[in-house]
Structures are given as C-alpha cells and as structure tokens.
Scaffold this active site. Structure first.
Site, PDB file in Angstrom:
ATOM      1  N   THR A 211      18.713 -16.416  27.495  1.00  0.00           N
ATOM      2  CA  THR A 211      19.538 -15.384  26.819  1.00  0.00           C
ATOM      3  C   THR A 211      21.080 -15.622  26.275  1.00  0.00           C
ATOM      4  O   THR A 211      21.625 -16.582  27.099  1.00  0.00           O
ATOM      5  CB  THR A 211      19.546 -13.855  27.712  1.00  0.00           C
ATOM      6  N   THR A 239      26.768  -4.879  32.443  1.00  0.00           N
ATOM      7  CA  THR A 239      26.269  -5.278  33.615  1.00  0.00           C
ATOM      8  C   THR A 239      25.170  -5.659  33.845  1.00  0.00           C
ATOM      9  O   THR A 239      24.634  -6.554  34.405  1.00  0.00           O
ATOM     10  CB  THR A 239      27.020  -4.131  34.663  1.00  0.00           C
ATOM     11  N   GLY A 242      21.193  -8.363  31.293  1.00  0.00           N
ATOM     12  CA  GLY A 242      20.373  -9.595  31.599  1.00  0.00           C
ATOM     13  C   GLY A 242      19.289  -9.266  32.506  1.00  0.00           C
ATOM     14  O   GLY A 242      18.057  -9.549  32.227  1.00  0.00           O
ATOM     15  N   ASP A 243      19.474  -8.324  33.393  1.00  0.00           N
ATOM     16  CA  ASP A 243      18.448  -7.864  34.518  1.00  0.00           C
ATOM     17  C   ASP A 243      17.320  -6.990  33.895  1.00  0.00           C
ATOM     18  O   ASP A 243      16.112  -7.122  33.969  1.00  0.00           O
ATOM     19  CB  ASP A 243      19.100  -7.195  35.778  1.00  0.00           C
ATOM     20  N   LYS A 276      25.353   2.207  27.901  1.00  0.00           N
ATOM     21  CA  LYS A 276      25.497   3.030  29.147  1.00  0.00           C
ATOM     22  C   LYS A 276      26.258   2.507  30.239  1.00  0.00           C
ATOM     23  O   LYS A 276      26.179   1.292  30.537  1.00  0.00           O
ATOM     24  CB  LYS A 276      24.091   3.455  29.604  1.00  0.00           C
TER      25      LYS A 276
END
Length: 292
Positions: A211, A239, A242-243, A276
């Site tokens: 990514t 934050t 990526g997860d 968000k």
C-alpha cells in the site's frame, strides 16, 4: 473457511498536552481518552466488518481486558481463543499529543508479549489446512506460530509491523502473502528501488500487497502485477487505514472474490476509514463500502 488473526490488543491512553513533558517536569494534561487499539484488534474488526469468518487469538489481562473482548464480540469476531491472563496486564500505549498535533508514544507489551507455546498449540488445534492465518509483529511466539501453521497447511498472511530486525529471524519462506506499506516494503527488500522485483526474488513463493497511501496499492504474484488507485477523499485521520485495507483484502479473497475486486473493496474501505476519527470506530462495514 476460517480466518485466524493471532494478534495484538491494546488499551490506548491518549493525553492532550500543551507540550511534551520534559525530564524532571510534571505537567497537567488538558484531557485523557482511553480507546481500544492494537493492529491485531483493528484488523480483526476490519475482517469481520467485511463479512469474514474471523477468530481472534491473543491475550489480555483478566482485570482490564474486558472492554477489548466486548468490542470484538460486538463486531462479530469470535473470541474463544482469546486468553485472559491473571499475572499480567493488557498491552498499553501511552500517547502524548501536543498543541501542534504531534505525538510521542510509549508502548508496554503486557499480555501481547505473554503468549506461550501451549497457547499456540491449543489455538492452532482448532484450525486446519486451507484456513487463513494473519499475524503482525506486535506479539511474541511468532516463530512457533508460523512454523506450526505452515505444517498444518494454513495460508499465512504477514503484516510486518512494526518493522524491526527481529522479523528477519522468522521463517519468512513460509509466508504466503506479505501485506506491507511502502516503508515496510523498503525495509523488507533492503533497497529503495524496484521494491516489488526485489521482494519477489527474495520470496518467490509469496504474493506481495504493497500500500502507498493516497498513491494507491500494488499486488504482485509470480504471474501478474496489478495497480489499484486510491479513492480521493478529504482525510481526517489515517490511523486505521492500513489495517482496514488489510482486513477487507483478506476477507474478500477468502470469499473467493477476484484479486482486482478484492483490491478495489479494500481501497474503498480504507478511503472511508480516513474520513472518520479514531481507529476501530472508523472501520466501515461491507454495506457502507458497497454503497460508495
């Protein structure tokens, strides 16, 4: 098809301050929040939100970990392989955020670093050939987990974060798919140019998903290279982006979606997450992504 995420869970304590505390100084914080964290927890929620059949294994403290267990359960993550330990506290992150939005972080591994070989054996006994395993670099016993999962014929997905020298001591030849951001890919390849070529040469049996944030993402296996553009949005908080990408990608291919469709869904989900605030609360559901 079961997806086992053997991963970390943290309690994040965030203190908003005028400036970072200096040696010998005592200051008062403007506010404090306590939130769920850990790459493992975020990725499990993303998998489950994408309708993946997700099981989370790991450990929390018996006195302070119930909030994290409930959050996973509220997102339909199976927690029967999550151990509650009496002798250690849940992993924590102590975060200072100053007036300019900069942060500094102190991590305490806690229960994340108290995984035992017996826990690994007991957990993996419930999974079999063809099931998926996702791991990150925030718990101990990774060597044993990889070795034993490979022996069982599980498909191993590795997000080597945080990237450090310990990773190169692991049996990386057993990893089926590396999920990396650009910095992690450079560190893993040990070079800054032709990163995908270098990683494919080093790990010829693995696929690579890299990514690049707002620049998109690449997928590489021994037959093809696919580029996925990012979706243009106004980012508020990156934050858990990526997860989110990781969880949606894995859930999508586990449900036999074509690689291009899996990448597209993952990119869309990540683009929603950055609009968000927060980590786990920012991860969208599959319905939200399909409506985008």
């Amino acid at each position: 098809m079961k997806i086992l995420n053997f991963g970390s869970l943290n309690l994040d304590y965030t203190y908003h301050v005028d400036h970072f505390v200096q040696p010998g100084e005592t200051i008062s914080s403007l506010s404090r929040t306590i939130q769920a964290g850990g790459k493992g927890l975020n990725q499990s929620i993303a998998i489950a939100n994408a309708n993946g059949n997700c099981y989370h294994a790991g450990a929390v403290g018996s006195l302070d970990g119930q909030m994290l267990i409930k959050l996973l359960q509220d997102h339909n993550v199976n927690t029967k392989h999550l151990h509650k330990l009496d002798h250690v506290e849940t992993g924590t992150a102590f975060i200072q955020v100053d007036a300019n939005g900069e942060n500094c972080i102190v991590l305490y591994g806690g229960a994340n670093q108290a995984i035992t070989s017996d826990m690994v054996d007991e957990t993996l006994s419930h999974f079999s050939k063809g099931d998926y395993l996702l791991i990150q670099n925030e718990i101990n016993e990774l060597d044993a987990i990889i070795q034993k999962a490979h022996k069982k014929g599980m498909k191993i997905f590795f997000n080597p974060s945080p990237m450090n020298e310990k990773i190169f001591k692991l049996p990386l030849e057993y990893v089926d798919c590396f999920l990396v951001n650009e910095d992690e890919a450079i560190a893993l390849a040990k070079q800054e140019n032709d990163i995908l070529d270098a990683l494919q040469a080093q790990y010829p049996n693995a696929t690579i998903v890299m990514t690049l944030g707002k620049k998109g993402a690449y997928y590489r296996d021994h037959t093809q290279t696919i580029f996925q553009e990012s979706y243009k949005v106004k980012a508020i908080d990156t934050t858990a982006a990526g997860d989110t990408f990781t969880g949606f990608f894995i859930a999508s291919i586990a449900s036999k979606k074509p690689i291009k469709e899996a990448l597209q869904l993952a990119a869309k989900a990540a683009s929603i997450a950055v609009t968000k605030e927060g980590a786990a609360p920012s991860i969208p559901t599959l319905d939200e992504v399909l409506k985008k």
